[in-house]
Design a protein around this motif. Structure first.
Motif, PDB file in Angstrom:
ATOM      1  N   VAL A 192      19.221 -50.032  -6.315  1.00 46.74           N
ATOM      2  CA  VAL A 192      19.371 -50.139  -4.869  1.00 46.74           C
ATOM      3  C   VAL A 192      20.288 -51.302  -4.496  1.00 46.74           C
ATOM      4  O   VAL A 192      20.561 -52.192  -5.300  1.00 46.74           O
ATOM      5  N   ARG A 193      20.743 -51.245  -3.269  1.00 43.54           N
ATOM      6  CA  ARG A 193      21.438 -52.365  -2.656  1.00 43.54           C
ATOM      7  C   ARG A 193      20.683 -52.692  -1.374  1.00 43.54           C
ATOM      8  O   ARG A 193      20.211 -51.790  -0.680  1.00 43.54           O
ATOM      9  N   HIS A 205      21.482 -46.605  -1.618  1.00 45.75           N
ATOM     10  CA  HIS A 205      21.291 -46.079  -2.974  1.00 45.75           C
ATOM     11  C   HIS A 205      19.792 -45.769  -3.151  1.00 45.75           C
ATOM     12  O   HIS A 205      19.076 -45.659  -2.156  1.00 45.75           O
ATOM     13  N   GLY A 206      19.284 -45.599  -4.363  1.00 47.04           N
ATOM     14  CA  GLY A 206      17.871 -45.211  -4.468  1.00 47.04           C
ATOM     15  C   GLY A 206      17.457 -44.772  -5.851  1.00 47.04           C
ATOM     16  O   GLY A 206      17.579 -45.521  -6.813  1.00 47.04           O
ATOM     17  N   PHE A 255      33.659 -40.846 -12.678  1.00 43.86           N
ATOM     18  CA  PHE A 255      33.077 -42.167 -12.911  1.00 43.86           C
ATOM     19  C   PHE A 255      33.401 -43.087 -11.739  1.00 43.86           C
ATOM     20  O   PHE A 255      34.523 -43.097 -11.242  1.00 43.86           O
ATOM     21  N   TYR A 256      32.395 -43.875 -11.298  1.00 45.86           N
ATOM     22  CA  TYR A 256      32.604 -44.834 -10.211  1.00 45.86           C
ATOM     23  C   TYR A 256      31.879 -46.142 -10.512  1.00 45.86           C
ATOM     24  O   TYR A 256      30.738 -46.138 -10.980  1.00 45.86           O
ATOM     25  N   LYS A 257      32.556 -47.247 -10.214  1.00 48.70           N
ATOM     26  CA  LYS A 257      31.892 -48.543 -10.149  1.00 48.70           C
ATOM     27  C   LYS A 257      31.394 -48.688  -8.719  1.00 48.70           C
ATOM     28  O   LYS A 257      32.162 -48.530  -7.772  1.00 48.70           O
ATOM     29  N   ILE A 258      30.111 -49.016  -8.565  1.00 49.91           N
ATOM     30  CA  ILE A 258      29.540 -49.027  -7.222  1.00 49.91           C
ATOM     31  C   ILE A 258      28.778 -50.330  -6.954  1.00 49.91           C
ATOM     32  O   ILE A 258      28.659 -51.190  -7.821  1.00 49.91           O
ATOM     33  N   ASN A 259      28.268 -50.443  -5.717  1.00 48.99           N
ATOM     34  CA  ASN A 259      27.709 -51.720  -5.248  1.00 48.99           C
ATOM     35  C   ASN A 259      26.185 -51.772  -5.247  1.00 48.99           C
ATOM     36  O   ASN A 259      25.591 -52.502  -4.462  1.00 48.99           O
TER      37      ASN A 259
END
Length: 237
Positions: free
Chosen positions: A162-163, A171-172, A82-86
């Motif tokens: 996305v960022r 991202h995508g 698990f990851y919290k991402i931007n």
């Protein structure tokens, strides 16, 4: 404007390693853009990464942790991380049998419109699955590609998040091709309650050739973005 895009297929790759690689490419483009203020002759590069991740759940910056329905121990038992991402968006799942695409583009080479960018990403997937007889569509206010929107049977086949900063994207999208949908039972996908998730495999009742799907995505993506795609040998991450 440089509309040439370097296509790299990273194969089966750890999520965190791939995220760090995206960040490297993203920073490289941004650094050139900053230098370009004094050297306008410089061109920025564009990239498109294909990858398949081991089981992983990711939560976007505006996401709600309560949409992950597993404890740390339960995650471990399922062999998932698990990851919290931007990126934007809420929680989603990535895993084997899912085609993940990360366009890392300088949109100033194409158009400066994030809304248009997201709609074209969706369109590339809609056109791709149409070749298999699946009628994908958009759902108002819910980014991604869906089937049977407006009915009690609405289900998402492709998630997107996305960022973008300084008109550079990362991202995508994640298209469920032959993915094990049971892993979605452990989250409230994209934070949207009461709507199902599906895959090409489930809809068509057979295993789908993922290499063929990737080729179709690239064909439609290159036409929609008026881009020239070139496959390059992927570096070892």
């Amino acid at each position: 404007m440089n509309k040439h895009i370097q296509l790299q297929d990273l194969g089966h790759q750890d999520y965190k390693i791939t995220w760090e690689y995206q960040e490297q490419l993203f920073k490289k483009i941004v650094d050139v853009k900053l230098e370009k203020r004094n050297r306008p002759e410089l061109e920025t590069d564009n990239y498109f990464l294909f990858v398949e991740h081991p089981h992983v759940y990711t939560l976007g910056k505006s996401g709600d942790m309560s949409n992950l329905l597993l404890s740390e121990k339960q995650l471990e038992a399922k062999g998932a991380t698990f990851y919290k991402i931007n990126r934007g968006g809420d929680i989603t799942y990535h895993g084997p049998g899912q085609i993940v695409g990360y366009p890392i583009l300088d949109l100033e080479n194409f158009f400066t419109d994030i809304h248009k960018y997201l709609r074209l990403l969706e369109e590339a997937i809609i056109l791709t699955i149409a070749e298999y007889g699946l009628q994908g569509t958009r759902s108002e206010g819910e980014t991604g590609v869906w089937l049977d929107v407006g009915t009690p049977f609405a289900r998402k086949i492709c998630a997107m998040g996305v960022r973008a900063s300084r008109w550079v994207t990362m991202h995508g999208f994640a298209l469920n091709v032959n993915a094990d949908l049971g892993y979605f039972d452990n989250i409230i996908p994209c934070g949207i309650k009461g709507k199902a998730v599906t895959s090409m495999h489930v809809e068509l009742g057979k295993t789908i050739d993922e290499a063929e799907v990737k080729a179709k995505i690239i064909t439609h993506f290159s036409v929609l973005f008026e881009a020239e795609m070139e496959s390059v040998v992927s570096k070892s991450l």
